[in-house]
Design a protein around this motif. Structure first.
Motif, PDB file in Angstrom:
ATOM      1  N   PRO A  29      37.561 116.392 130.551  1.00 36.31           N
ATOM      2  CA  PRO A  29      36.458 116.140 130.124  1.00 36.31           C
ATOM      3  C   PRO A  29      35.398 117.596 130.376  1.00 36.31           C
ATOM      4  O   PRO A  29      35.637 118.124 131.494  1.00 36.31           O
ATOM      5  N   GLY A  30      34.614 117.377 129.409  1.00 31.70           N
ATOM      6  CA  GLY A  30      33.410 118.469 129.123  1.00 31.70           C
ATOM      7  C   GLY A  30      33.650 120.199 129.455  1.00 31.70           C
ATOM      8  O   GLY A  30      33.424 120.908 128.942  1.00 31.70           O
ATOM      9  N   ASP A  31      35.052 119.860 128.420  1.00 29.94           N
ATOM     10  CA  ASP A  31      35.769 121.095 127.899  1.00 29.94           C
ATOM     11  C   ASP A  31      34.727 121.202 126.790  1.00 29.94           C
ATOM     12  O   ASP A  31      34.916 120.418 125.842  1.00 29.94           O
ATOM     13  N   VAL A  32      34.198 122.541 125.654  1.00 24.87           N
ATOM     14  CA  VAL A  32      33.726 122.747 124.824  1.00 24.87           C
ATOM     15  C   VAL A  32      34.206 123.534 123.542  1.00 24.87           C
ATOM     16  O   VAL A  32      34.695 124.918 124.301  1.00 24.87           O
ATOM     17  N   VAL A  33      34.344 122.655 122.461  1.00 28.97           N
ATOM     18  CA  VAL A  33      34.972 123.642 121.871  1.00 28.97           C
ATOM     19  C   VAL A  33      33.664 124.324 120.556  1.00 28.97           C
ATOM     20  O   VAL A  33      33.271 123.686 119.934  1.00 28.97           O
ATOM     21  N   ALA A  93      38.014 114.945 121.510  1.00 27.80           N
ATOM     22  CA  ALA A  93      36.639 114.232 122.065  1.00 27.80           C
ATOM     23  C   ALA A  93      36.826 113.091 122.641  1.00 27.80           C
ATOM     24  O   ALA A  93      35.961 112.649 123.786  1.00 27.80           O
ATOM     25  N   ALA A  94      37.350 111.720 121.873  1.00 30.51           N
ATOM     26  CA  ALA A  94      37.388 110.455 121.945  1.00 30.51           C
ATOM     27  C   ALA A  94      38.549 110.527 123.426  1.00 30.51           C
ATOM     28  O   ALA A  94      38.366 109.593 124.916  1.00 30.51           O
ATOM     29  N   ARG A  95      39.187 111.013 123.518  1.00 28.49           N
ATOM     30  CA  ARG A  95      40.514 111.603 123.946  1.00 28.49           C
ATOM     31  C   ARG A  95      40.000 111.510 125.863  1.00 28.49           C
ATOM     32  O   ARG A  95      40.775 110.736 127.141  1.00 28.49           O
ATOM     33  N   TYR A  96      39.773 112.393 125.494  1.00 30.28           N
ATOM     34  CA  TYR A  96      39.961 113.663 126.757  1.00 30.28           C
ATOM     35  C   TYR A  96      38.687 113.963 127.031  1.00 30.28           C
ATOM     36  O   TYR A  96      38.358 114.815 128.372  1.00 30.28           O
ATOM     37  N   GLY A  97      37.699 113.634 126.115  1.00 29.89           N
ATOM     38  CA  GLY A  97      36.055 113.775 126.375  1.00 29.89           C
ATOM     39  C   GLY A  97      35.687 115.237 126.167  1.00 29.89           C
ATOM     40  O   GLY A  97      34.621 116.052 126.537  1.00 29.89           O
ATOM     41  N   ILE A  98      36.378 115.761 125.537  1.00 31.67           N
ATOM     42  CA  ILE A  98      36.035 117.360 125.310  1.00 31.67           C
ATOM     43  C   ILE A  98      34.800 117.491 124.648  1.00 31.67           C
ATOM     44  O   ILE A  98      34.080 115.915 123.691  1.00 31.67           O
ATOM     45  N   GLU A  99      33.529 118.314 124.297  1.00 33.37           N
ATOM     46  CA  GLU A  99      32.907 118.463 123.486  1.00 33.37           C
ATOM     47  C   GLU A  99      32.607 119.315 122.529  1.00 33.37           C
ATOM     48  O   GLU A  99      33.239 120.289 122.728  1.00 33.37           O
ATOM     49  N   LEU A 152      25.298 127.983 125.264  1.00 34.53           N
ATOM     50  CA  LEU A 152      26.760 127.140 126.084  1.00 34.53           C
ATOM     51  C   LEU A 152      26.593 127.094 127.082  1.00 34.53           C
ATOM     52  O   LEU A 152      26.040 126.326 128.664  1.00 34.53           O
ATOM     53  N   ARG A 153      27.087 128.547 127.677  1.00 32.77           N
ATOM     54  CA  ARG A 153      27.661 128.517 129.675  1.00 32.77           C
ATOM     55  C   ARG A 153      25.488 128.974 129.777  1.00 32.77           C
ATOM     56  O   ARG A 153      26.270 128.799 130.994  1.00 32.77           O
ATOM     57  N   THR A 154      25.241 129.412 129.297  1.00 36.32           N
ATOM     58  CA  THR A 154      23.446 128.927 130.217  1.00 36.32           C
ATOM     59  C   THR A 154      22.860 128.112 130.303  1.00 36.32           C
ATOM     60  O   THR A 154      22.707 127.434 131.477  1.00 36.32           O
ATOM     61  N   GLN A 155      23.662 126.429 129.715  1.00 33.62           N
ATOM     62  CA  GLN A 155      23.357 125.623 129.999  1.00 33.62           C
ATOM     63  C   GLN A 155      24.169 124.871 131.238  1.00 33.62           C
ATOM     64  O   GLN A 155      24.499 123.408 131.545  1.00 33.62           O
ATOM     65  N   GLY A 156      25.482 125.906 131.605  1.00 36.35           N
ATOM     66  CA  GLY A 156      25.814 125.755 132.165  1.00 36.35           C
ATOM     67  C   GLY A 156      27.575 124.960 131.985  1.00 36.35           C
ATOM     68  O   GLY A 156      28.305 124.117 132.050  1.00 36.35           O
ATOM     69  N   LYS A 157      27.932 124.707 130.567  1.00 33.99           N
ATOM     70  CA  LYS A 157      28.677 124.254 129.401  1.00 33.99           C
ATOM     71  C   LYS A 157      29.984 125.377 129.234  1.00 33.99           C
ATOM     72  O   LYS A 157      29.847 126.539 129.680  1.00 33.99           O
ATOM     73  N   ARG A 158      31.057 124.495 129.772  1.00 37.87           N
ATOM     74  CA  ARG A 158      32.421 125.698 130.641  1.00 37.87           C
ATOM     75  C   ARG A 158      33.101 125.260 128.796  1.00 37.87           C
ATOM     76  O   ARG A 158      33.307 124.363 128.141  1.00 37.87           O
ATOM     77  N   VAL A 159      32.779 126.912 128.318  1.00 37.39           N
ATOM     78  CA  VAL A 159      33.586 126.565 126.465  1.00 37.39           C
ATOM     79  C   VAL A 159      34.937 126.981 126.667  1.00 37.39           C
ATOM     80  O   VAL A 159      34.683 127.541 128.110  1.00 37.39           O
ATOM     81  N   ARG A 160      35.660 126.549 125.904  1.00 35.38           N
ATOM     82  CA  ARG A 160      36.914 126.295 126.372  1.00 35.38           C
ATOM     83  C   ARG A 160      37.426 127.241 125.108  1.00 35.38           C
ATOM     84  O   ARG A 160      38.284 127.955 125.155  1.00 35.38           O
ATOM     85  N   ALA A 161      37.950 127.419 124.704  1.00 31.54           N
ATOM     86  CA  ALA A 161      38.181 126.685 122.673  1.00 31.54           C
ATOM     87  C   ALA A 161      37.043 127.800 121.870  1.00 31.54           C
ATOM     88  O   ALA A 161      35.910 127.071 121.131  1.00 31.54           O
ATOM     89  N   LEU A 176      36.246 138.250 124.957  1.00 31.06           N
ATOM     90  CA  LEU A 176      35.141 138.442 125.297  1.00 31.06           C
ATOM     91  C   LEU A 176      35.255 137.403 126.293  1.00 31.06           C
ATOM     92  O   LEU A 176      34.887 137.361 127.788  1.00 31.06           O
ATOM     93  N   HIS A 177      35.009 136.120 126.035  1.00 33.43           N
ATOM     94  CA  HIS A 177      34.628 134.790 126.402  1.00 33.43           C
ATOM     95  C   HIS A 177      35.916 134.542 126.691  1.00 33.43           C
ATOM     96  O   HIS A 177      35.515 133.453 128.069  1.00 33.43           O
ATOM     97  N   GLN A 178      37.181 135.114 126.828  1.00 29.74           N
ATOM     98  CA  GLN A 178      38.326 134.297 127.802  1.00 29.74           C
ATOM     99  C   GLN A 178      38.334 133.194 126.719  1.00 29.74           C
ATOM    100  O   GLN A 178      38.754 131.892 127.775  1.00 29.74           O
ATOM    101  N   LEU A 179      38.570 133.119 125.588  1.00 32.62           N
ATOM    102  CA  LEU A 179      38.642 131.375 124.562  1.00 32.62           C
ATOM    103  C   LEU A 179      39.485 131.669 124.416  1.00 32.62           C
ATOM    104  O   LEU A 179      40.524 132.608 123.739  1.00 32.62           O
ATOM    105  N   ILE A 180      40.671 129.985 124.477  1.00 34.08           N
ATOM    106  CA  ILE A 180      41.316 129.627 123.197  1.00 34.08           C
ATOM    107  C   ILE A 180      40.985 130.058 121.879  1.00 34.08           C
ATOM    108  O   ILE A 180      39.851 129.198 121.318  1.00 34.08           O
ATOM    109  N   THR A 181      41.975 130.668 121.395  1.00 33.45           N
ATOM    110  CA  THR A 181      41.670 130.730 119.285  1.00 33.45           C
ATOM    111  C   THR A 181      42.237 128.913 118.421  1.00 33.45           C
ATOM    112  O   THR A 181      43.617 129.624 118.892  1.00 33.45           O
ATOM    113  N   ILE A 182      41.836 128.639 117.726  1.00 33.88           N
ATOM    114  CA  ILE A 182      42.323 127.524 116.447  1.00 33.88           C
ATOM    115  C   ILE A 182      42.499 127.911 115.550  1.00 33.88           C
ATOM    116  O   ILE A 182      41.016 127.552 115.502  1.00 33.88           O
TER     117      ILE A 182
END
Ligand SMILES: Cc1ncc(COP(=O)(O)O)c(C=O)c1O
Length: 487
Positions: free
Chosen positions: A162-166, A184-190, A218-227, A252-258
């Motif tokens: 929950p809270g992971d941001v794409v 988003a509905a099932r795991y709470g991603i944003e 988003l990171r400045t706002q404390g969000k956990r950007v993942r992908a 650079l930001h260590q993100l998953i890429t789809i």
């Protein structure tokens, strides 16, 4: 009077709405006349003369490039069982199988029925044949049901919290958007959407900046950007989001890429090991000209120099062949992830064999040769649209080579505002097929435009290997004629 729009005139059309569209040869004549006539030059002014000359010579140049191998492409055209009463320019929605793939499909279908054959296989031999054409190993290329199915495999298989941001865009297709909404509905991603620009006035560098600044914000706002998830090209404007540049941002930001690469297989000759995204989901049934219900899903399954980030935790959501195993942390795969994805109960093997035969045809012709032809046709179409309607009517970029694809979206209407009328746009598509002989199979697409009160319904054209330069000329004439008739 020429109806061609003068340089800088923008979205407006000239009053001479009854004339035929500018012909490449007429432009050339005009250009020759212009440079040979001081008086005319003085009347038109230097800007018009200069820009007319440049556009005209660019069109000539593209035309010559396309005609250089005309016989070869006519032979390619003859390999497809296309209805000669129509010109198929909606490959972005559906391709056609070459006869050799169709014959194989037919023979194998009949054998399957005659012998009650099953399809319990991971298609390793077939993946081994196809993978080199995409620059990857067989364990990195899975067969899926289509782009949407590949996007479900990718997005719904990832381990989200929950809270992971794409970070994605506002021009995505439901094929990618729907699995994101489920996550988003099932795991709470944003989901954070970057609003995309449209038109020719943009560069690849802009996309890197748009994603980079959104991630930082988003990171400045404390969000956990993942992908990062994005289409390349988008189905709306055909803008090729610059994968290599965006991969640099992701790393650079260590993100998953789809990457939603619905249009990539069969159109672009990309090396996916070099690009290094975690997932690229493409269609087998569009530009690659395989049967319906086929797709190609590339999955990063080992660490390569192109992307040194750890492989993300991922679990199959559609398989009958999985056992728990760790993903590798080095250059050697621990298991064949593409086998797990491909192998799900009994498969319709004739369908995938037909896809393989189409892929082999592409490899024989040369994927780069097909890409060059498709993009040159598309450049020719874009220039001819700019010549007749004005460059501002394009939703697709044309001048930055990193942003171009074989999809072209534009606004053909005399009154520019009519592009927001979805009914009129739909009628344009219908009449391009019904009112002309040959009829043209094209489509329209809604495009959110920054600052616009509502979506634009642009006309979208696909240029593929069975299309000739004279098909594009006829298309331009028909679209010009219809746009005048519809007023
Ligand atoms: C960008 C994009 N993504 C996904 C899809 C869905 O494709 P498929 O029918 O292969 O699932 C399309 C179809 O046009 C598309 O253009």
């Amino acid at each position: 009077m020429e109806h061609r729009i003068a340089a800088g005139e923008g979205r407006g059309l000239s009053a001479d709405t009854g004339s035929a569209p500018a012909q490449w040869n007429r432009n050339r004549r005009d250009f020759m006349r212009i440079i040979g006539s001081g008086a005319l030059l003085a009347t038109l002014g230097p800007l018009t003369a200069c820009s007319s000359g440049n556009a005209s010579s660019r069109i000539d140049e593209l035309r010559q490039q396309l005609l250089a191998d005309e016989g070869f492409w006519a032979d390619m055209n003859a390999m497809f069982p296309l209805n000669p009463a129509k010109r198929f320019m909606n490959v972005g929605t559906a391709g056609s199988m070459p006869k050799l793939a169709l014959d194989l499909f037919d023979t194998e279908n009949r054998a399957k029925a005659a012998e009650c054959l099953s399809g319990y296989t991971n298609l390793l031999a077939e993946r081994t044949e196809v993978a080199p054409g995409f620059g990857v190993d067989p364990d990195e290329l899975a067969f899926s049901a289509n782009t949407s199915s590949g996007m479900c495999h990718a997005i719904l298989g990832l381990q989200w919290s929950p809270g992971d941001v794409v970070v994605t865009t506002n021009h995505e297709h439901p094929g990618g958007d729907v699995p994101l909404a489920i996550a988003a509905a099932r795991y709470g991603i944003e989901i954070s959407r970057v609003a995309l620009p449209v038109g020719n006035n943009q560069t690849a560098a802009l996309y890197a900046t748009l994603f980079d600044s959104r991630i930082r914000e988003l990171r400045t706002q404390g969000k956990r950007v993942r992908a990062m998830m994005f289409s390349a090209p988008t189905y709306k404007t055909g803008t090729m989001l610059p994968i290599a540049e965006l991969m640099e941002i992701a790393k650079l930001h260590q993100l998953i890429t789809i990457v939603d690469g619905a249009h990539l297989p069969g159109m672009m000759a990309y090396d996916y090991a070099q690009l290094g995204m975690d997932f690229m989901s493409g269609a087998g049934h569009k530009w690659q000209c395989g049967p319906g219900s086929t797709g190609i899903l590339i999955v990063r399954n080992k660490i390569r120099a192109s992307n040194p980030l750890p492989l993300p935790n991922w679990y199959p959501i559609h398989t009958s062949s999985w056992t728990p195993r760790e993903r590798t942390t080095n250059g050697t795969a621990t298991y064949d992830i593409a086998s797990v994805i491909t192998s799900c109960g009994s498969l319709h093997t004739p369908m995938f064999h037909a896809l393989v035969s189409s892929c082999k045809l592409w490899d024989q012709v040369g994927r780069k040769k097909i890409e060059t032809y498709d993009l040159t046709l598309s450049a020719y179409l874009k220039e001819r649209i700019a010549e007749n309607w004005g460059v501002d009517r394009l939703y697709s970029p044309k001048d930055d080579p990193k942003l171009v694809s074989a999809l072209t979206s534009f606004n053909p209407f005399v009154n520019a505002g009519d592009v927001m009328n979805s009914t009129k746009s739909g009628q344009f598509v219908t009449r391009m097929l019904s009112d002309y002989s040959p009829g043209f199979v094209i489509r329209n697409v809604n495009v959110p435009v920054i600052g616009a009160p509502s979506d634009h319904y642009a006309i979208r054209i696909s240029t593929h290997l069975w299309t000739s330069v004279s098909d594009v000329d006829r298309l331009i004439e028909a679209m010009w004629d219809l746009s005048r008739k519809m007023g």
